[in-house]
Design a protein around this motif. Structure first.
Motif, PDB file in Angstrom:
ATOM      1  N   THR A  76      26.069  44.601  36.583  1.00 52.59           N
ATOM      2  CA  THR A  76      27.277  43.970  36.042  1.00 52.59           C
ATOM      3  C   THR A  76      26.938  43.016  34.905  1.00 52.59           C
ATOM      4  O   THR A  76      27.832  42.412  34.314  1.00 52.59           O
ATOM      5  CB  THR A  76      28.036  43.214  37.146  1.00 52.59           C
ATOM      6  OG1 THR A  76      27.157  42.246  37.743  1.00 52.59           O
ATOM      7  CG2 THR A  76      28.557  44.164  38.213  1.00 52.59           C
ATOM      8  N   ALA A 113      38.347  46.012  38.210  1.00 50.48           N
ATOM      9  CA  ALA A 113      37.351  45.006  38.577  1.00 50.48           C
ATOM     10  C   ALA A 113      35.986  45.277  37.951  1.00 50.48           C
ATOM     11  O   ALA A 113      35.547  46.425  37.861  1.00 50.48           O
ATOM     12  CB  ALA A 113      37.211  44.942  40.094  1.00 50.48           C
ATOM     13  N   ILE A 119      32.932  45.205  39.019  1.00 49.46           N
ATOM     14  CA  ILE A 119      32.052  45.223  40.190  1.00 49.46           C
ATOM     15  C   ILE A 119      31.078  46.388  40.070  1.00 49.46           C
ATOM     16  O   ILE A 119      31.278  47.318  39.286  1.00 49.46           O
ATOM     17  CB  ILE A 119      32.880  45.344  41.493  1.00 49.46           C
ATOM     18  CG1 ILE A 119      33.752  46.601  41.468  1.00 49.46           C
ATOM     19  CG2 ILE A 119      33.734  44.097  41.708  1.00 49.46           C
ATOM     20  CD1 ILE A 119      34.552  46.839  42.734  1.00 49.46           C
TER      21      ILE A 119
END
Length: 268
Positions: A50, A82, A84
């Motif tokens: 990330t 997101a 993630i």
């Protein structure tokens, strides 16, 4: 060849710097020769994080590793999706790998993730990521390959199916299995959204986002000018015609053999 072998030091650095904007993590997948246990190249490997590529020292190390085929993805996440690990691409399932540049949203502004009526195998989606609109597109491709289609045909059918419900979205993608690498430029056409160009302008990349949905390709050749394969990339870093880069053009698919490196273009 490594990424630096293919792009050169300057353009590899330019590609990495693009992650100042495409900063929602990055990932790669390196693959050796299909069905060749005697290859002297590095072992197959994947990497996802990330952390933006321009902040990650692993980028430099991995850019030096030679391989037969590679996918490199700098993520700029769709709004509301997101940041993630589960959403980092390239995605992989059934020995197929996939990366996508697009936001799959209807005219009502609703993302495909929030459309329970969209027809897709939800078990496949769960095997990839339930938090990513790109995962739904990939799941549609997988659905066709599981019916027995070769990868290029599956991608062709998947784009057509997605466009039935989301005709204005982008389906730019690169997909790979043991036999083929398939690259698709399939956007809505027209000017790039001001939201995107303003981002580029804010980071000092004025004009670099004007062709945001464009994809280009060029031959990979050895010192004797023998064709070795093909390089395909989204826009955003230096891709000069003088270096052999050519526009794919909207609604175009490039299909390359993993075994020979030979490739062809076809219309969607």
């Amino acid at each position: 060849m490594s990424l630096k072998d293919v792009l050169g030091e300057t353009d590899t650095a330019d590609f990495r710097r693009l992650s100042e904007i495409h900063r929602d993590g990055w990932g790669l997948s390196l693959k050796g020769f299909p069905d060749d246990g005697t290859s002297q190249l590095s072992e197959d490997r994947t990497y996802h994080t990330t952390v933006a590529a321009y902040l990650d020292p692993m980028f430099t190390a991995l850019a030096d590793i030679p391989t037969q085929s590679a996918l490199w993805h700098l993520r700029w996440g769709s709004p509301g999706i997101a940041g993630i690990m589960e959403n980092q691409q390239p995605f992989a399932l059934d020995d197929i790998e996939f990366m996508h540049n697009g936001n799959i949203v209807g005219s009502d502004g609703v993302n495909v993730l929030d459309n329970p009526d969209f027809e897709v195998d939800r078990d496949i989606v769960k095997s990839v990521s339930v938090h990513s609109d790109s995962a739904i597109f990939f799941a549609v491709i997988i659905g066709y390959t599981r019916q027995g289609m070769k990868l290029s045909d599956a991608v062709l059918h998947a784009v057509a199916k997605m466009r039935e419900t989301y005709p204005a979205s982008s389906y730019n993608c690169i997909v790979r299995d043991a036999e083929e690498m398939v690259a698709v430029e399939a956007g809505r056409g027209g000017k790039t959204s001001p939201v995107i160009t303003d981002f580029y302008n804010d980071y000092g990349w004025t004009g670099q986002g004007d062709d945001y949905r464009a994809m280009r390709f060029r031959d990979i050749r050895d010192e004797q000018n023998h064709g070795l394969g093909v390089l395909v990339a989204s826009s955003g870093f230096r891709q000069d015609a003088d270096d052999g880069w050519l526009e794919m053009g909207n609604n175009t698919m490039l299909v390359a053999s993993r075994r020979t490196g030979r490739y062809s273009l076809r219309s969607l």
